[in-house]
Design an enzyme around this catalytic site. Structure first.
Site, PDB file in Angstrom:
ATOM      1  N   LYS A 170      -9.284  -6.209  11.426  1.00 60.74           N
ATOM      2  CA  LYS A 170      -8.018  -5.914  12.099  1.00 60.74           C
ATOM      3  C   LYS A 170      -7.860  -6.748  13.365  1.00 60.74           C
ATOM      4  CE  LYS A 170      -6.339  -2.746   9.287  1.00 60.74           C
ATOM      5  NZ  LYS A 170      -5.090  -2.984   8.533  1.00 60.74           N
ATOM      6  N   ILE A 176      -5.196   9.322  11.400  1.00 48.10           N
ATOM      7  CA  ILE A 176      -4.192  10.220  10.822  1.00 48.10           C
ATOM      8  C   ILE A 176      -4.872  10.864   9.625  1.00 48.10           C
ATOM      9  CG2 ILE A 176      -1.904  10.332   9.705  1.00 48.10           C
ATOM     10  CD1 ILE A 176      -1.142   7.787  11.138  1.00 48.10           C
ATOM     11  N   ASN A 178       0.786  -2.827   5.368  1.00 46.90           N
ATOM     12  CA  ASN A 178       0.064  -1.580   5.592  1.00 46.90           C
ATOM     13  C   ASN A 178      -1.212  -1.483   4.756  1.00 46.90           C
ATOM     14  OD1 ASN A 178      -0.280   1.499   5.886  1.00 46.90           O
ATOM     15  ND2 ASN A 178       0.140   1.220   3.699  1.00 46.90           N
ATOM     16  N   GLY A 195       0.815  -1.217   0.000  1.00 49.29           N
ATOM     17  CA  GLY A 195       0.000   0.000   0.000  1.00 49.29           C
ATOM     18  C   GLY A 195       0.843   1.259   0.000  1.00 49.29           C
ATOM     19  N   TYR A 199     -14.343  -3.230   9.519  1.00 51.02           N
ATOM     20  CA  TYR A 199     -12.947  -2.790   9.504  1.00 51.02           C
ATOM     21  C   TYR A 199     -12.243  -3.251  10.778  1.00 51.02           C
ATOM     22  CZ  TYR A 199      -8.983   0.464   9.534  1.00 51.02           C
ATOM     23  OH  TYR A 199      -7.733   1.016   9.585  1.00 51.02           O
ATOM     24  N   ALA A 200     -12.876  -2.985  11.930  1.00 52.09           N
ATOM     25  CA  ALA A 200     -12.272  -3.366  13.203  1.00 52.09           C
ATOM     26  C   ALA A 200     -12.164  -4.890  13.317  1.00 52.09           C
ATOM     27  CB  ALA A 200     -13.085  -2.791  14.359  1.00 52.09           C
ATOM     28  N   ALA A 201     -13.193  -5.590  12.872  1.00 53.92           N
ATOM     29  CA  ALA A 201     -13.163  -7.057  12.956  1.00 53.92           C
ATOM     30  C   ALA A 201     -12.043  -7.621  12.090  1.00 53.92           C
ATOM     31  CB  ALA A 201     -14.504  -7.643  12.530  1.00 53.92           C
ATOM     32  N   VAL A 225      -3.154  -7.327  -2.913  1.00 49.23           N
ATOM     33  CA  VAL A 225      -2.542  -8.189  -1.904  1.00 49.23           C
ATOM     34  C   VAL A 225      -3.378  -9.448  -1.654  1.00 49.23           C
ATOM     35  CG1 VAL A 225      -1.220  -6.406  -0.706  1.00 49.23           C
ATOM     36  CG2 VAL A 225      -3.606  -6.836  -0.027  1.00 49.23           C
TER      37      VAL A 225
END
Lengths: 113, 239
Positions: free
Chosen positions: B153, B182, B84, B16, B149-151, B58
């Site tokens: 990760k 960020i 990333n 990424g 998204y959280a799951a 990926v």
């Protein structure tokens, strides 16, 4: 990128058996009481009750074989694919069976290249 | 030594790298004198001496395998991998399409798995490797709207902890950094008040910076960090 030109010329069954044995011996070299490298044959069991390798040894052997195929023959394969892991008769059961599986995967890849 | 071999120069692979944290880390590693390989689905859009870009997803096994084979052939080594590449999707669970779930898990989790698997095979050859996977504070903060998204990760974190044990014998460490928000494209569409709300839950109440992430990555990838593996480090004081 994963093509295997002149597969028939570059990968004979005898060469693949030698390559599998070399990979297994590399894995066995890390064992505490490795068997005599010269004692390995096509019939040598890789998994199961009389296997020469433990689980980490099998991982190492598979990776060594993949590496040798890539380095020496430009053949890039993932040996532990879904079929290999789900087959009733595991291609990892013996040196000869694994050599046959390598040839089968390489031929399929060559056909698709 | 293979043609074009990196010789004594360590090689880092960052996924990424077209923009955001990935590009920052790639340029950061280059500035530190490393050879850097990067990838994204599209061309990088930037160039630098010592940097090689690969175009691939990926989550494409053949593509990942081909990239790692290419690195081995050209450079003869891989020392560092930073996973990333990631995508996010802000949405209420009840309004989230199944296709979104597949896409997020494919890129964030399967992509990380495939890269780790193939990179560890290369690193094993030299009995040395440093893998850093990227998570998010959305995991410990359990942020609403970021369930998938959280799951994905969370999966990366658990995978990393187990992988750390499985590759320890090969001299490879696996750690995770969990950044705060960020200013990147990933949060561009997140409402301002939501970001402000997240910042209020941090110990250090500000947006994250690329440097904050690079600092943790630098720590994990030091040769001296060989005794540090399977760890997840969140930024901003989130525990």
């Amino acid at each position: 990128m994963t093509s295997t030109p002149n597969l028939e010329n570059s990968l004979s069954r005898a060469a693949v058996v030698d390559l599998v044995i070399a990979g297994v011996n590399e894995a066995l070299a890390m064992a505490e009481n490795p068997p005599d490298p010269a004692s390995l044959t096509e019939a040598t069991r890789l998994i199961g009750e009389s296997a020469v390798l433990d689980s980490l040894g099998l991982v190492t052997a598979v990776l060594e074989i993949e590496q040798r195929l890539a380095d020496q023959h430009d053949v890039v394969l993932v040996l532990a694919d879904e079929r290999a892991m789900s087959q009733k008769h595991s291609p990892f059961r013996s040196v000869g069976a694994l050599a046959d599986y390598v040839l089968k995967l390489a031929a399929e890849q060559g056909a698709h290249a | 030594m293979p043609e074009g071999s990196a010789g004594e120069t360590p090689v880092a692979l960052v996924t990424g790298t077209r923009k955001g944290i990935g590009r920052y880390l790639a340029e950061h590693f280059l500035a530190r004198g490393l050879r850097v390989e990067g990838c994204s689905r599209e061309p990088a859009g930037w160039e630098a001496p010592g940097y090689t870009h690969h175009c691939l997803s990926v989550a494409d096994e053949a593509g990942v395998k081909a990239m790692l084979t290419d690195i081995q052939k050209r450079l003869g080594r891989l020392d560092i991998l930073v996973n990333n590449a990631g995508i996010a999707s802000m949405n209420h669970v009840l309004l989230t399409p199944d296709a979104t779930a597949v896409k997020i898990l494919d890129t964030n989790f399967r992509g990380t798995f495939l890269l780790c698997r193939e990179a560890a095979k290369l690193m094993r050859r030299r009995k040395y490797g440093r893998i850093v996977n990227v998570s998010t504070i959305a995991v410990p903060l359990q942020l609403e709207g970021e369930s998938l998204y959280a799951a994905s990760k969370s999966a990366v974190e658990t995978f990393s902890r187990v992988l750390a044990r499985e590759v320890a014998d090969f001299g490879i460490t696996v750690n995770v950094v969990g950044p705060t928000p960020i200013e990147t494209d990933l949060i561009r569409n997140v409402p301002k008040d939501k970001i402000a709300g997240i910042i209020q839950r941090l110990a250090v109440k500000r947006l994250g910076r690329f440097e904050d992430v690079a600092n943790v990555v630098d720590f994990f990838i030091r040769p001296e960090s060989e005794y540090i593996t399977g760890q997840v480090l969140y930024l901003g004081g989130v525990a």
